[in-house]
Design a protein around this motif. Structure first.
Motif, short mmCIF file in Angstrom:
data_model
loop_
_atom_site.label_atom_id
_atom_site.label_comp_id
_atom_site.label_asym_id
_atom_site.label_seq_id
_atom_site.Cartn_x
_atom_site.Cartn_y
_atom_site.Cartn_z
N HIS A 75 0.86 -1.17 0.00
CA HIS A 75 0.00 0.00 0.00
C HIS A 75 0.90 1.23 0.00
O HIS A 75 2.06 1.17 0.38
CB HIS A 75 -0.92 0.01 1.23
CG HIS A 75 -1.80 -1.20 1.28
ND1 HIS A 75 -2.92 -1.33 0.49
CD2 HIS A 75 -1.72 -2.33 2.02
CE1 HIS A 75 -3.49 -2.51 0.74
NE2 HIS A 75 -2.78 -3.13 1.66
N LEU A 76 0.36 2.34 -0.40
CA LEU A 76 1.15 3.56 -0.48
C LEU A 76 1.80 3.90 0.85
O LEU A 76 2.97 4.29 0.90
CB LEU A 76 0.29 4.73 -0.97
CG LEU A 76 1.02 6.03 -1.25
CD1 LEU A 76 2.12 5.82 -2.29
CD2 LEU A 76 0.05 7.08 -1.72
N VAL A 77 1.09 3.72 1.94
CA VAL A 77 1.65 4.01 3.26
C VAL A 77 2.85 3.12 3.56
O VAL A 77 3.79 3.54 4.23
CB VAL A 77 0.57 3.91 4.36
CG1 VAL A 77 0.15 2.47 4.60
CG2 VAL A 77 1.04 4.57 5.63
N ASP A 78 2.86 1.88 3.05
CA ASP A 78 3.99 0.96 3.27
C ASP A 78 5.25 1.47 2.60
O ASP A 78 6.37 1.18 3.06
CB ASP A 78 3.67 -0.43 2.70
CG ASP A 78 2.44 -1.05 3.32
OD1 ASP A 78 2.10 -0.68 4.46
OD2 ASP A 78 1.82 -1.91 2.66
N VAL A 79 5.08 2.21 1.52
CA VAL A 79 6.22 2.71 0.76
C VAL A 79 6.79 3.98 1.39
O VAL A 79 7.96 4.28 1.24
CB VAL A 79 5.81 2.97 -0.72
CG1 VAL A 79 6.93 3.57 -1.52
CG2 VAL A 79 5.33 1.68 -1.36
N TRP A 91 10.95 -6.08 8.52
CA TRP A 91 11.84 -6.21 7.36
C TRP A 91 11.40 -5.31 6.22
O TRP A 91 12.22 -4.70 5.54
CB TRP A 91 11.94 -7.66 6.92
CG TRP A 91 12.47 -8.54 7.99
CD1 TRP A 91 11.82 -9.52 8.66
CD2 TRP A 91 13.79 -8.51 8.54
NE1 TRP A 91 12.64 -10.09 9.60
CE2 TRP A 91 13.86 -9.50 9.54
CE3 TRP A 91 14.93 -7.74 8.30
CZ2 TRP A 91 15.01 -9.74 10.29
CZ3 TRP A 91 16.08 -7.97 9.05
CH2 TRP A 91 16.11 -8.96 10.03
N GLN A 92 10.11 -5.22 6.01
CA GLN A 92 9.62 -4.32 4.97
C GLN A 92 9.85 -2.87 5.40
O GLN A 92 10.16 -2.01 4.58
CB GLN A 92 8.14 -4.57 4.70
CG GLN A 92 7.66 -3.90 3.44
CD GLN A 92 6.31 -4.43 3.03
OE1 GLN A 92 6.01 -5.60 3.19
NE2 GLN A 92 5.49 -3.55 2.50
N GLY A 93 9.73 -2.62 6.68
CA GLY A 93 10.00 -1.28 7.21
C GLY A 93 11.43 -0.85 6.98
O GLY A 93 11.71 0.33 6.73
N LEU A 94 12.36 -1.80 7.06
CA LEU A 94 13.75 -1.47 6.76
C LEU A 94 13.89 -1.03 5.30
O LEU A 94 14.66 -0.10 5.00
CB LEU A 94 14.68 -2.66 7.03
CG LEU A 94 14.92 -3.00 8.50
CD1 LEU A 94 15.83 -4.22 8.61
CD2 LEU A 94 15.52 -1.82 9.24
N GLY A 95 13.15 -1.67 4.42
CA GLY A 95 13.17 -1.25 3.02
C GLY A 95 12.63 0.16 2.87
O GLY A 95 13.17 0.97 2.09
N THR A 96 11.59 0.49 3.61
CA THR A 96 11.03 1.83 3.57
C THR A 96 12.02 2.85 4.15
O THR A 96 12.19 3.94 3.60
CB THR A 96 9.70 1.89 4.35
OG1 THR A 96 8.81 0.91 3.81
CG2 THR A 96 9.06 3.25 4.26
N VAL A 97 12.71 2.48 5.22
CA VAL A 97 13.75 3.37 5.78
C VAL A 97 14.83 3.61 4.74
O VAL A 97 15.29 4.74 4.54
CB VAL A 97 14.35 2.77 7.08
CG1 VAL A 97 15.62 3.49 7.49
CG2 VAL A 97 13.34 2.79 8.21
N GLY A 98 15.25 2.54 4.05
CA GLY A 98 16.25 2.68 3.00
C GLY A 98 15.77 3.61 1.89
O GLY A 98 16.53 4.47 1.41
N LEU A 99 14.53 3.45 1.48
CA LEU A 99 13.96 4.32 0.45
C LEU A 99 13.93 5.77 0.93
O LEU A 99 14.32 6.68 0.18
CB LEU A 99 12.54 3.85 0.09
CG LEU A 99 11.77 4.72 -0.90
CD1 LEU A 99 12.45 4.72 -2.25
CD2 LEU A 99 10.34 4.22 -1.02
#
Length: 193
Positions: A75-79, A91-99
């Motif tokens: 979802h957009l909020v996840d990104v 783990w997905q949150g780490l990807g968002t932090v990286g982004l």
């Protein structure tokens, strides 16, 4: 179509990690003040910048393809906001932090002349945090995380960056030639001449 999007997202994520590793390595080499790989410093800096631009392009492909894939259910909020995802929030949150870190580096790079070198450099140092976050995201959230080929790619990336950083923090390392201490010749007093 969703299988193609899923494969594209996974592949783009892996390519992003490799390109990010190349960018970090070249950034370390550029800061050394020495020619590397037979290239003058300005050429290494140019390849570093171009690798960084490719990271942005591949990361965009990674995120958009997984966003459009119904299986990934992003979802957009996840990104945008870390650690709120339904699936594997850490783990997905780490990807968002990286982004988010990468976006900060890109925006400050575009505004470098307006914000000044000191501010730009401070934000640019975030890439030293961005890279391990991306590695952890790939290992924790990637569906290929524990396949032999992905572990080999990740291992090569990690060993390369660790070797470069080890070289960079050595006590004999001096960043700029003007700061290097040359052995002094014995000084002869003016009166003795």
């Amino acid at each position: 179509m969703s299988e193609a999007l899923w494969a594209l997202g996974r592949g783009a994520g892996t390519v992003t990690l490799v390109l990010m590793t190349i960018s970090v390595l070249l950034g370390v080499l550029t800061r050394s003040g020495r020619p590397a790989l037979g290239l003058p410093r300005f050429a290494v800096a140019r390849v570093h910048r171009d690798a960084g631009l490719l990271v942005v392009a591949m990361l965009t492909i990674h995120v958009v393809s997984l966003f459009l894939d119904p299986y990934a259910q992003l979802h957009l909020v996840d990104v945008v906001v870390p650690f709120l995802a339904r699936y594997s929030p850490f783990w997905q949150g780490l990807g968002t932090v990286g982004l988010d870190l990468l976006l900060a580096v890109v925006v400050t790079s575009l505004l470098r002349r307006r914000i000044g070198l000191r501010t730009w450099r401070g934000v640019h140092w975030a890439t030293y945090a961005l890279w391990p976050v991306a590695v952890a995201h790939g290992l924790g959230n990637g569906t290929d995380a524990f396949t032999t080929w992905f572990l080999a790619v990740t291992g090569i990336c990690v060993l390369s960056v660790v070797a470069a950083l080890t070289w960079r923090v050595q006590t004999g390392f001096v960043e700029h030639r003007r700061h290097r201490v040359e052995p002094l010749a014995p000084r002869v007093p003016e009166r003795a001449r």
